[in-house]
Design a protein around this motif. Structure first.
Motif, PDB file in Angstrom:
ATOM      1  N   GLY A 106      -3.112   7.853   0.039  1.00  0.00           N
ATOM      2  CA  GLY A 106      -2.890   7.443   1.507  1.00  0.00           C
ATOM      3  C   GLY A 106      -2.172   6.301   1.057  1.00  0.00           C
ATOM      4  N   GLY A 107      -2.807   5.306   0.444  1.00  0.00           N
ATOM      5  CA  GLY A 107      -2.970   3.945  -0.561  1.00  0.00           C
ATOM      6  C   GLY A 107      -3.089   3.149  -1.402  1.00  0.00           C
ATOM      7  N   MET A 108      -1.730   2.955  -2.378  1.00  0.00           N
ATOM      8  CA  MET A 108      -2.746   2.631  -3.290  1.00  0.00           C
ATOM      9  C   MET A 108      -0.880   1.675  -3.972  1.00  0.00           C
ATOM     10  N   VAL A 109      -2.179   0.627  -4.850  1.00  0.00           N
ATOM     11  CA  VAL A 109      -1.450  -0.361  -5.491  1.00  0.00           C
ATOM     12  C   VAL A 109      -0.762  -0.319  -6.298  1.00  0.00           C
ATOM     13  N   TYR A 110       1.286  -0.695  -6.817  1.00  0.00           N
ATOM     14  CA  TYR A 110       0.949  -0.122  -7.884  1.00  0.00           C
ATOM     15  C   TYR A 110       1.630  -1.512  -9.084  1.00  0.00           C
ATOM     16  N   SER A 111       0.849  -1.598  -9.984  1.00  0.00           N
ATOM     17  CA  SER A 111       0.607  -2.405 -11.049  1.00  0.00           C
ATOM     18  C   SER A 111       0.645  -1.914 -12.022  1.00  0.00           C
ATOM     19  N   GLY A 112       1.715  -2.994 -13.013  1.00  0.00           N
ATOM     20  CA  GLY A 112       2.734  -2.760 -14.525  1.00  0.00           C
ATOM     21  C   GLY A 112       1.936  -3.631 -15.470  1.00  0.00           C
TER      22      GLY A 112
ATOM     23  N   MET B 202      -6.544  -0.980  -5.008  1.00  0.00           N
ATOM     24  CA  MET B 202      -6.219  -2.904  -4.504  1.00  0.00           C
ATOM     25  C   MET B 202      -6.577  -3.368  -2.989  1.00  0.00           C
ATOM     26  N   PRO B 203      -6.898  -3.982  -2.377  1.00  0.00           N
ATOM     27  CA  PRO B 203      -7.238  -5.498  -3.429  1.00  0.00           C
ATOM     28  C   PRO B 203      -8.877  -4.836  -2.867  1.00  0.00           C
TER      29      PRO B 203
ATOM     30  N   GLN C 284       0.875  -1.062  -0.114  1.00  0.00           N
ATOM     31  CA  GLN C 284      -0.359   0.035   0.107  1.00  0.00           C
ATOM     32  C   GLN C 284       1.371   1.055  -0.263  1.00  0.00           C
ATOM     33  N   THR C 285       1.105   1.575  -1.027  1.00  0.00           N
ATOM     34  CA  THR C 285       2.350   3.328  -1.756  1.00  0.00           C
ATOM     35  C   THR C 285       1.294   4.275  -0.853  1.00  0.00           C
ATOM     36  N   ASP C 286       1.834   4.992  -0.068  1.00  0.00           N
ATOM     37  CA  ASP C 286       1.656   6.323   0.330  1.00  0.00           C
ATOM     38  C   ASP C 286       2.021   7.703  -0.469  1.00  0.00           C
TER      39      ASP C 286
END
Length: 276
Positions: A234-240, A110-111, A80-82
């Motif tokens: 405040g908290g997002m998930v990185y996707s490539g 996510m999730p 969970q990237t701030d």
């Protein structure tokens, strides 16, 4: 904090290609400067190589950053990237990502509220049949790139709907000389270059830099939209991801460039992420 790493990037719509997920595979770890070690996890069918503190996506692929090593899709494992008031940066090589292909680096809330096809994926285009806010920090190839904010209605993990089109800027529409596979452009996409994005409730910007030359642009020029998007930082998930190919309309991304040829999904590479 700051994050930099080597990554092959592609777009957020891979699930729309009808890929059925089963289990996850831990592809290895990289170090994010300003944070520490994260793990690259992906569907077991994805062809991803992790090395030199970065990763490469081959063909239709998608990956996520996880906070710990896991060989299964654990809803709690995603990093969970701030992002609030932070700069996230990395270097990228899209010299093999041609016309009508989309190498994407993006963040999602996510999730999702259920596992869906197995990985708890969600996005602003109802990927995995689950809505959630989406922050596209890079969708592009060697001819152009776009950044997009996507807000949603609802909350608490249960989103009613999202703005599929979002608030977007495509750099080619600003100036066709910003990036291209030639030395005449500020960024020659046949070579490595760096990307950095900064975001808060007042702004969301992307900076491209190569050999001492750089260009910064605003992703969205709607102040209210920018402020709305900030509630997700405040908290997002990185996707490539990497996607494209026959039967997929990529005109929204690179049609304005006049580039030609059929899409061949080749390996974008990214490395040295930093979160500061």
């Amino acid at each position: 904090m700051g994050t930099t790493g080597k990554m092959l990037l592609a777009s957020t719509y891979l699930l729309l290609l009808g890929v059925s997920l089963s289990s996850a595979a831990n592809k290895g770890s990289i170090n994010v400067d300003g944070y520490g070690e994260v793990w690259v996890i992906a569907p077991d069918w994805a062809n991803i190589n992790v090395n030199d503190n970065g990763f490469t996506l081959n063909g239709n692929s998608r990956m996520y950053f996880a906070a710990w090593a896991t060989d299964g899709f654990d809803a709690g494992a995603y990093w969970q990237t701030d992002l609030m008031d932070k700069v996230f940066s990395y270097s990228i090589d899209v010299s093999n990502v041609g016309c009508h292909c989309n190498a994407a680096a993006y963040f999602i809330n996510m999730p999702g509220n259920n596992a869906g096809a197995g990985d708890y994926y969600c996005d602003a285009n109802l990927g995995n049949n689950i809505w959630c806010p989406e922050y596209d920090t890079y969708e592009g190839n060697k001819y152009t790139m776009a950044g997009t904010l996507h807000t949603c209605s609802g909350g608490g993990g249960y989103w009613d709907s999202c703005d599929r089109s979002g608030c977007q800027t495509n750099v080619f529409n600003i100036d066709s000389n910003i990036m291209c596979p030639e030395d005449r452009c500020t960024i020659n996409t046949n070579k490595w270059y760096s990307l950095a994005h900064f975001q808060n409730s007042n702004t969301a910007t992307i900076t491209m830099e190569q050999d001492g030359k750089e260009y910064t642009f605003d992703i969205c020029n709607d102040a209210g939209y920018v402020s709305n998007m900030a509630t997700s930082y405040g908290g997002m998930v990185y996707s490539g991801s990497l996607w494209g190919g026959g039967g997929i309309d990529m005109g929204w991304l690179d049609g304005m460039t006049g580039c030609g040829g059929s899409a061949t999904l080749m390996d974008p590479v990214s490395h040295s992420p930093t979160l500061l």
